[in-house]
Motif scaffolding. Structure first.
Motif: not given
Lengths: 300, 951
Positions: B238-239, B258-259, B267-269, B277-279
């Motif tokens: 996810l970078g 949330t991580v 915030f990951i969706r 994917e990271v929002v």
């Protein structure tokens, strides 16, 4: 008076004991005789330790002797006292021996505690003198468990060295026991140690030890009253306090009254020359005065 | 004269309820185990319940629209409270075999007739409870299958639920259960080789996300269609850099989670193709609320971000990150710290659109309601968690300088006068009237900001768990200033411990402001390095703050001050070295003089060891530190582990004043009190009986009390109470100690008193000797002297169990003492010390009665009028502080817990001042009348004399 009687009795007891020991055989008691409870006998160790004598060897002989004699009674135990001068390491300084009494329900207590102290060596003396110079601490320690020393840890106690010297070196142990465990030892001078502490060297370099073994006291039970006592108490608070004397109750009225009377009497005396006798008495009532004057008049 | 304030503590859950009830309210549960219903308009408390100290609230919700459901005590107690008035409706105890995460779920659609189900997962079991009467309808034991339940999920629009959990760390279980009867419909299990760790985040009703044991891979678990599928996503994919502390934060956002990684949040969706994917990426100070469902399944959540002195609140709809429903920015006092929690609620605006309000919990435990970009109300709930209290004198009223200058600026002063003018001309609006009232109150005698003659006005400096210090005015309890302690970069979780009076200027340092020392430590362990802060008590400014290299196990204020009236303090670190503060050469020279007279003791309650120490020498180390000293052990007391366990150690208050050393008895005899500052009371119990009451037989329970001289380690008094056990609450004052414990034989609480008298001074009775100075009363007392003491004890029954005990203290110690007992009912009872006098006997003699000895009774009386708190309750009472006023007869009492209560007490009535209702006019009138009468009679007598002479 009340206090002195048991003391005296105890003294008698010891005296007879000493006499008995002396007469029975020429056994030289070289240890401090201590009662099993709370009484330290003074001077028990005096004959043992003399200065300039290889006392340590002597004390070891006493212990071995006791061990031999103790072969049959296995309930005797010993534990050692160790001391340190200032921050030095602890070295053995004496031996406590006691009788281990096992009660019927399994509890063990120590009784008949005796103490024999090793005499100071020349080196010890020097160290102690240094402590006195510096007003430093003389520290002692005992094992926390007397059956399997040292137990969890050593019990440490200390005193300012300047508190000890008197005629000789007076020391006083109070050992607080809980079964076979030593909880605490209070070590200090026998009497007062006033501040500021004066530098004073002892005349004799021998210890004069007093030992007391203490167990916990029972707390007094909460008072449990029968009902009627309570009731009585309750009433007692309501009942007015017992009658006070007449004077105690009415003095505040009587004094002004008395003053008035005096006043009246002096006025009466200042009046024409019919001087009235006994006018100075305070406790007379005004009516009595009138009667008195009246009678005087009649008498004339 | 007295005030009472109610608080709730730091909010951890909040449930809004706006429909049906006429008044809008929010139900909250807090870290002080309080459940409260608050008014949304003003923040006032409608009702409040303080649960016990061990009854921690795990979750709250609202069922049937009228009951507040609370799950507490680690998921074992479920209660329902009536929403309007807070009456308890029912209570159920849920049993289970094993500890597990307590979960409370109140589904909205599981309804049977008028009942609805409550699902509780606790102690390894899942229970379904009826919300009408709390009856347990069915129970399913998951602990038997060694499954630890992680989440209970309700499927939409059906009466089925999913229960998911782990067995061990790698076996995943999903149960499908009919919620109505507990019937197992389906059970799937699958193993995941990586193992699971930490929380789970529910993304949709059949997908959840968790971490594997390496904490570097996000595992998406989907269990739809009776199949369990795992999908791994490496965080680095996810970078993101996944090194450091990674954790999933519990949240209830749909399709998003949330991580937290180190100090930022992701915030990951979950996309529709089941990809992650990271929002958005924010810093860790940003807080997200739970999802709120409003109108036809629309969802919203709030994000709160910090920006300088402002806080930005954004409400975003459901899954759309880039869209904002509401964006507000509010000015925030930096004394409130960071935002810790946010809860949102919606309402209908006048134009029928949706509005949102947010309830914000701040770092300083305060609670704010924000609506339309404004703070509608705020509550200072840090005051519910007071750790320590001290007092400070107010500034002296200066001649020539008006008080107005101290309090207000000129403008304020003018405004006040304008308002008053308005008031007198009847032009004032209701707000103006309120303002005038406030001004009057402020300038009224009791709440002035200056010192008063009687010493009634003081500042109460309180330290709270939130690391915030408050100064409360003793007159009306208002907050004069508050300060959130500065947090240094070196330490992220500081905890505060104690307050000490650092500088109390009088005499020659009048220009200095008084200050307090706050001692804290970085972390929770006692070996953690200490933090010192110095706070000015007039201005509330933090003067200085140090992160120390050593720890502070013990802090000892010394009875010496330097030329600026700074008190010398010794800090003991965990290596038993002591450190002197302040670090000035003057302090060290004062300390050197008293070097050999400094002793201290330490109580190691866990080991059962008490040790006495003295200062030995300067620290030997690579770094030369003049203020560090080595110590040595002087004495030790070792309690046998098998028979005694320390449960209480109490010493005398350092600033206590004793007026007289002697006590004259009715027999014209004198008893000398043994008064020593170095007295320590220690209570030990049998280890078997150290649990709660009833856990041990009377035969195997005992309580031993000790009085120990802390200089020499001498046990002055030792006494065993057989058949007694703790908890022990004790107070040591003058020459007596009073302690409270439980008697197992009598099945009652008892209080005992022990008084110590000094026999070595008993001979000083000869008047001649006293006149000639041949007495030892003025000789310095040395602890090394063998004390000749006697003790007297007595025991009484006492009805209440006790939360705290204190004793009144007065300026000179002349006034008789009262014990202040914090009862189990959270009230403070004042009990005369005369009732606890070991010289009481059943039938006291006449002389003894006159001396004031009360006839002995078996129990202590509880007179309803002697409750200091009257009818009020100090909920969660933890401590009672007594401070002497300048007026000898009066003592100031501050009781704190969740609530605060302050009052003035006069244990022997106010014998040294006239009461407030004393009529001075009548006194003056009488004097005038008397003077007039004298003149009249004088004139008359003159006339009469003249007439006599003319005759």
């Amino acid at each position: 008076m009340k206090k002195k009687l048991p003391l005296f009795a105890l003294f008698l007891f010891f005296f007879s004991l000493l006499l008995f020991c002396h007469s029975s055989l020429a056994f030289e008691s070289d240890e401090l005789l201590v009662d099993d409870e709370e009484f330290g006998l003074e001077g028990g160790s005096k004959p043992q330790i003399k200065p300039h004598e290889p006392a340590p060897t002597r004390s070891t002989t006493t212990t071995t002797r006791r061990k031999v004699s103790d072969q049959d009674s296995d309930s005797k135990i010993q534990f050692s006292l160790e001391h340190a001068f200032g921050d030095s390491d602890f070295v053995p300084a004496g031996t406590f021996s006691a009788r281990l009494k096992t009660s019927s329900h399994g509890g063990q207590t120590l009784t008949k505690l005796r103490f024999s102290r090793n005499a100071f060596t020349g080196e010890d003396k020097e160290k102690f003198e240094k402590l006195l110079q510096d007003d430093d601490f003389y520290r002692i320690r005992l094992p926390s468990n007397t059956v399997s020393p040292p137990g969890r840890d050593y019990i440490i106690s200390s005193v300012k060295a300047r508190c000890l010297p008197r005629e000789g070196l007076d020391e006083h142990f109070v050992i607080h026991m809980e079964g076979v465990n030593i909880l605490a030892v209070n070590y200090g001078a026998f009497g007062a140690c006033s501040y500021p502490r004066q530098l004073k060297l002892p005349h004799k370099w021998s210890f004069n030890s007093h030992t007391v073994l203490k167990n916990s006291e029972q707390a007094p039970r909460a008072p449990i009253f029968a009902e009627e006592v309570l009731g009585e108490n309750g009433e007692g608070e309501i009942i007015p306090p017992p009658e006070r004397s007449f004077w105690a109750k009415y003095w505040m009225y009587l004094i002004p009254l008395g003053l008035i009377v005096i006043n009246a009497v002096t006025q009466a005396m200042n009046m024409p020359e019919e001087g009235v006798q006994g006018g100075g008495q305070t406790q007379q009532s005004a009516a009595a005065i009138q009667r008195g004057t009246g009678s005087a008049v009649r008498r004339r | 004269m007295d005030w009472h304030q109610q608080y709730i503590g730091k909010v951890k859950h909040a449930v809004f309820h706006t429909q049906k009830t006429g008044r809008k309210r929010v139900v909250v549960s807090t870290e002080e185990n309080v459940i409260a219903s608050l008014d949304l308009r003003h923040g006032e408390i409608f009702w409040r319940h303080v649960l016990g100290i061990n009854d921690v609230v795990d979750g709250i919700d609202i069922a049937l629209g009228k009951y507040v459901i609370t799950l507490s005590s680690d998921g074992s107690t479920l209660r329902a409270w009536n929403l309007p008035d807070g009456q308890m409706v029912w209570e159920s105890f849920l049993r289970g075999s094993k500890h597990s995460k307590p979960l409370l779920l109140v589904p909205t659609n599981l309804k049977v007739d008028k009942d609805s189900l409550i699902l509780v997962s606790s102690k390894g079991c899942l229970h379904a409870v009826s919300s009408i009467d709390g009856e347990i309808l069915w129970t399913r034991d998951f602990a038997a299958e060694s499954v630890e339940v992680q989440q209970v999920i309700q499927l939409d629009e059906s009466d089925q639920i999913y229960v998911v959990g782990y067995a061990g760390s790698s076996q995943f279980h999903a149960y499908q259960i009919n919620a109505m009867n507990g019937e197992l419909l389906n059970h799937e299990t699958a193993a995941f080789s990586g193992g699971f760790v930490g929380d789970v985040a529910l993304v949709s009703s059949d997908t959840l996300v968790t971490l594997d044991t390496t904490r570097s891979i996000l595992v998406t678990v989907s269990f739809k269609n009776r199949k369990i599928a795992f999908q791994e996503t490496h965080l680095s994919n996810l970078g993101e850099d996944s090194s450091g502390m990674v954790e999933i934060l519990p949240s209830s956002l749909t399709g998003m989670f949330t991580v937290k990684i180190n100090n930022y949040k992701l915030f990951i969706r979950l996309t529709s193709e089941d990809k992650l994917e990271v929002v958005h990426k924010v810093d860790h100070e940003t807080v997200v609320s739970d999802a709120l469902v409003f109108s036809e399944g629309k969802e919203a959540f709030a994000v709160v971000e910090h920006g300088g002195s402002k806080v930005d609140i954004t409400v975003k709809p459901g899954q759309d990150w880039n869209n904002n429903l509401v964006q507000e920015s509010i000015e925030m006092d930096h004394q409130r710290g960071l935002v810790h929690k946010v809860f949102i609620n919606n309402y209908l605006r006048t134009d029928r659109s949706h509005g949102f309000r947010a309830l914000i919990v701040m770092e300083d435990h305060s609670l704010l309601l924000v609506q339309q970009g404004k703070i509608v109300w705020n509550r200072e709930d840090a005051l519910a968690s007071i750790i320590d209290v001290t007092t400070s004198e107010l500034p002296v009223e200066k001649e020539g300088v008006s008080v107005a200058k101290v309090e207000h600026s000129l403008f304020e002063w003018l405004k006040g006068h304008m308002l008053k003018l308005k008031g007198t001309l009847m032009l004032a609006s209701p707000e103006d009237v309120a303002a005038i009232q406030a001004i009057r109150l402020k300038s009224s005698e009791k709440s002035k900001m200056t010192r008063d003659h009687n010493g009634f006005r003081k500042l109460l400096i309180v330290l709270t768990k939130a690391r915030k210090i408050f100064a409360l005015h003793s007159g009306d309890g208002r907050v004069v200033w508050s300060l959130l302690l500065h947090k240094s970069e070196a330490c992220d979780s500081p905890t505060e411990l104690n307050l000490y009076q650092w500088q109390t200027p009088h005499h020659h340092a009048m220009d200095e402001n008084p200050s307090v020392l706050v001692v804290g430590r970085c972390g929770v362990s006692s070996k953690a390095p200490a933090i010192l802060s110095f706070v000015d008590t007039y201005t509330g400014k933090e003067l200085n703050s140090f992160d120390l290299v050593h720890s502070a196990v013990q802090v000892m204020p010394l009875p010496f001050t330097d030329s600026t009236e700074q008190r010398l303090h010794l800090l003991v670190d965990d290596d038993r070295r002591i450190h002197l503060y302040p670090k000035t050469s003057e302090a060290i020279s004062i300390f050197q003089q008293e070097f050999s007279n400094i002793y201290w003791y330490s109580v190691e309650a866990d080991n059962g060891i008490i040790k006495g120490h003295a200062v030995k020498s300067k620290c030997a180390g690579e770094v030369l530190d003049d203020f560090c000293f080595e110590t040595r052990v002087l004495w030790s007391i070792i309690f046998p582990m098998e028979s005694e366990k320390i449960i209480a150690a109490v010493s005398r208050k350092q600033n206590e004043v004793v007026h007289t050393q002697a006590k004259v008895t009715s027999e014209q005899d004198v008893m000398y009190k043994y008064i020593s500052k170095n007295l320590l009371f220690v209570a030990t119990v049998a280890p078997k009986a150290s649990g709660h009451i009833g856990s041990a037989d009377p035969d195997e329970a005992w309580l031993v009390v000790y009085l120990i001289d802390t200089i020499t380690g001498r046990i002055l008094h030792r006494m065993t109470h057989h058949g007694a056990q703790g908890p022990v609450h004790a107070v040591l004052s003058e020459n007596w100690v009073v302690y409270h414990y439980f008697n197992l034989r009598a099945h009652r609480y008892e209080m005992s008193v022990t008084e110590i008298y000094d026999q070595s001074r008993a001979e000083n009775k000869d008047v001649l000797k006293l006149v000639l100075g041949k007495h030892n009363l003025t000789a310095p007392v040395s602890s090394y002297s063998r004390p000749e003491i006697t003790t007297k004890s007595q025991t009484y029954f006492f009805t209440h169990s006790v939360k705290a005990v204190a004793v009144t203290s007065t300026a000179k110690g002349i006034t008789s003492k009262q014990l202040l007992i914090g009862t189990i009912g959270d009230q403070v009872l004042a009990l005369d010390k005369r009732f606890l006098d070991p010289r009481r006997s059943i039938n006291p003699t006449q002389a003894e009665k006159e001396e004031g000895i009360i006839p002995l009774a078996d129990s202590l009386p509880i007179i309803p009028q002697s409750y200091v708190t009257h009818s009020l309750k100090v909920e969660g009472l933890r401590g009672i502080l007594t401070v002497p006023a300048k007026l000898e007869s009066t003592t100031l009492v501050f009781a704190y817990g969740v609530d605060l209560f302050y009052t003035r007490l006069a244990p022997s009535r106010t014998y040294d001042s006239l009461t407030e209702d004393f009529s001075y006019a009548l006194l003056l009138l009488t004097i005038v009348a008397l003077v007039a009468a004298i003149f009249v009679t004088w004139v008359l007598s003159e006339k009469k004399e003249l007439r006599e002479k003319w005759r």
